[in-house]
Design a protein around this motif. Structure first.
Motif, PDB file in Angstrom:
ATOM      1  N   SER A 132       0.850  -1.183   0.000  1.00  0.00           N
ATOM      2  CA  SER A 132       0.000   0.000   0.000  1.00  0.00           C
ATOM      3  C   SER A 132       0.887   1.234   0.000  1.00  0.00           C
ATOM      4  N   ASN A 133       0.272   2.392   0.192  1.00  0.00           N
ATOM      5  CA  ASN A 133       1.082   3.595   0.348  1.00  0.00           C
ATOM      6  C   ASN A 133       0.627   4.355   1.588  1.00  0.00           C
ATOM      7  N   TYR A 134       1.461   5.251   2.031  1.00  0.00           N
ATOM      8  CA  TYR A 134       1.193   5.989   3.260  1.00  0.00           C
ATOM      9  C   TYR A 134      -0.103   6.784   3.158  1.00  0.00           C
ATOM     10  N   ALA A 175      -9.624  10.496  13.281  1.00  0.00           N
ATOM     11  CA  ALA A 175      -8.462  11.324  13.612  1.00  0.00           C
ATOM     12  C   ALA A 175      -8.164  12.264  12.446  1.00  0.00           C
ATOM     13  N   THR A 176      -7.715  13.462  12.757  1.00  0.00           N
ATOM     14  CA  THR A 176      -7.439  14.428  11.695  1.00  0.00           C
ATOM     15  C   THR A 176      -5.962  14.793  11.577  1.00  0.00           C
ATOM     16  N   HIS A 177      -5.205  14.552  12.624  1.00  0.00           N
ATOM     17  CA  HIS A 177      -3.776  14.869  12.570  1.00  0.00           C
ATOM     18  C   HIS A 177      -3.004  13.855  13.413  1.00  0.00           C
ATOM     19  N   LYS A 178      -1.719  13.736  13.136  1.00  0.00           N
ATOM     20  CA  LYS A 178      -0.857  12.767  13.838  1.00  0.00           C
ATOM     21  C   LYS A 178      -1.510  11.380  13.899  1.00  0.00           C
ATOM     22  N   VAL A 179      -2.003  10.933  12.756  1.00  0.00           N
ATOM     23  CA  VAL A 179      -2.751   9.668  12.744  1.00  0.00           C
ATOM     24  C   VAL A 179      -1.808   8.474  12.831  1.00  0.00           C
ATOM     25  N   PRO A 180      -2.222   7.442  13.572  1.00  0.00           N
ATOM     26  CA  PRO A 180      -1.441   6.203  13.591  1.00  0.00           C
ATOM     27  C   PRO A 180      -1.552   5.516  12.239  1.00  0.00           C
ATOM     28  N   ILE A 181      -0.596   4.684  11.934  1.00  0.00           N
ATOM     29  CA  ILE A 181      -0.559   4.001  10.638  1.00  0.00           C
ATOM     30  C   ILE A 181      -0.417   2.496  10.853  1.00  0.00           C
ATOM     31  N   ALA A 182      -1.240   1.760  10.129  1.00  0.00           N
ATOM     32  CA  ALA A 182      -1.107   0.297  10.099  1.00  0.00           C
ATOM     33  C   ALA A 182      -0.177  -0.022   8.937  1.00  0.00           C
ATOM     34  N   ILE A 183       1.085  -0.240   9.232  1.00  0.00           N
ATOM     35  CA  ILE A 183       2.055  -0.562   8.186  1.00  0.00           C
ATOM     36  C   ILE A 183       1.643  -1.881   7.532  1.00  0.00           C
ATOM     37  N   SER A 184       1.215  -2.819   8.349  1.00  0.00           N
ATOM     38  CA  SER A 184       0.719  -4.121   7.894  1.00  0.00           C
ATOM     39  C   SER A 184      -0.354  -4.540   8.897  1.00  0.00           C
ATOM     40  N   PRO A 185      -1.012  -5.666   8.678  1.00  0.00           N
ATOM     41  CA  PRO A 185      -2.018  -6.097   9.657  1.00  0.00           C
ATOM     42  C   PRO A 185      -1.455  -6.365  11.058  1.00  0.00           C
ATOM     43  N   LEU A 186      -0.139  -6.487  11.171  1.00  0.00           N
ATOM     44  CA  LEU A 186       0.470  -6.773  12.471  1.00  0.00           C
ATOM     45  C   LEU A 186       1.330  -5.641  13.024  1.00  0.00           C
ATOM     46  N   ILE A 187       1.573  -4.603  12.232  1.00  0.00           N
ATOM     47  CA  ILE A 187       2.508  -3.550  12.636  1.00  0.00           C
ATOM     48  C   ILE A 187       1.794  -2.198  12.643  1.00  0.00           C
ATOM     49  N   TYR A 188       1.689  -1.617  13.826  1.00  0.00           N
ATOM     50  CA  TYR A 188       1.027  -0.327  14.016  1.00  0.00           C
ATOM     51  C   TYR A 188       2.007   0.648  14.641  1.00  0.00           C
TER      52      TYR A 188
END
Length: 184
Positions: A59-61, A74-87
């Motif tokens: 995917s992409n950011y 969330a509107t800012h400083k959002v967490p990202i799910a890099i993969s289904p196991l990595i947050y």
């Protein structure tokens, strides 16, 4: 000299990544990556490592950021799910050169630092790292990340019964067709 031995050309955030922190290296910003068992330095900024790691997982950011905004509001400083196991969650605006990215699963504990606006984080490997983020903001980021993880895992859980049910229907239809075919 010792830093030069730690520098790696390529790095992909993985399930052992605990935190990706900015570090000044001459006139540039590099990343100091703490994994559970080792520490390395990447010649890329933390935000660049996060963006590239999203690609590594298909995917992409920007897509992951948009999905997070829609799922948890969330509107800012959002967490990202890099993969289904990595947050991961950012400690500041991702464009801020001082922004670190914390892997929520590896945070064992945290407390207010002695310097105002800092938090001391204890990771699973018993490493303590001082972050320039207030304890309240750190807690908010942890909660947002848990909300994201919960929403995404809920969606995964809902898919499993549907797939099982669809598979069961296919088998029933096939059995019915077989019985019709031979009932003359």
């Amino acid at each position: 000299m010792e830093n030069e031995r730690l520098i790696i050309e390529e790095y992909e955030i993985n399930s052992s990544t605990a935190i990706v922190m900015p570090m000044e290296y001459g006139t540039k910003i590099f990343s100091r990556v703490y994994e559970l068992e080792e520490e390395t330095i990447s010649p890329f900024k933390p935000f660049d490592l996060v963006k590239e790691s999203c690609y590594g997982f298909g995917s992409n950011y920007e897509g992951r950021k948009a999905a997070t905004k829609k799922l948890i509001g969330a509107t800012h400083k959002v967490p990202i799910a890099i993969s289904p196991l990595i947050y991961l969650f950012p400690t500041a605006s991702p464009e801020n050169p001082q922004c670190a990215w914390v892997a929520h699963d590896h945070v064992l504990d945290y407390k207010k630092g002695k310097i105002n606006g800092t938090t001391i984080v204890k990771f699973q490997n018993n490493r303590y790292i001082l972050l320039h983020i207030s304890t309240r903001s750190f807690e908010n980021q942890l909660i947002r990340t848990m909300m994201l993880k919960s929403k995404l895992s809920k969606n995964d859980d809902e898919l499993i019964p549907r797939a099982v049910y669809a598979n069961k229907l296919r088998k029933q239809r096939a059995a019915a067709e077989d019985s019709e075919q031979y009932s003359w």
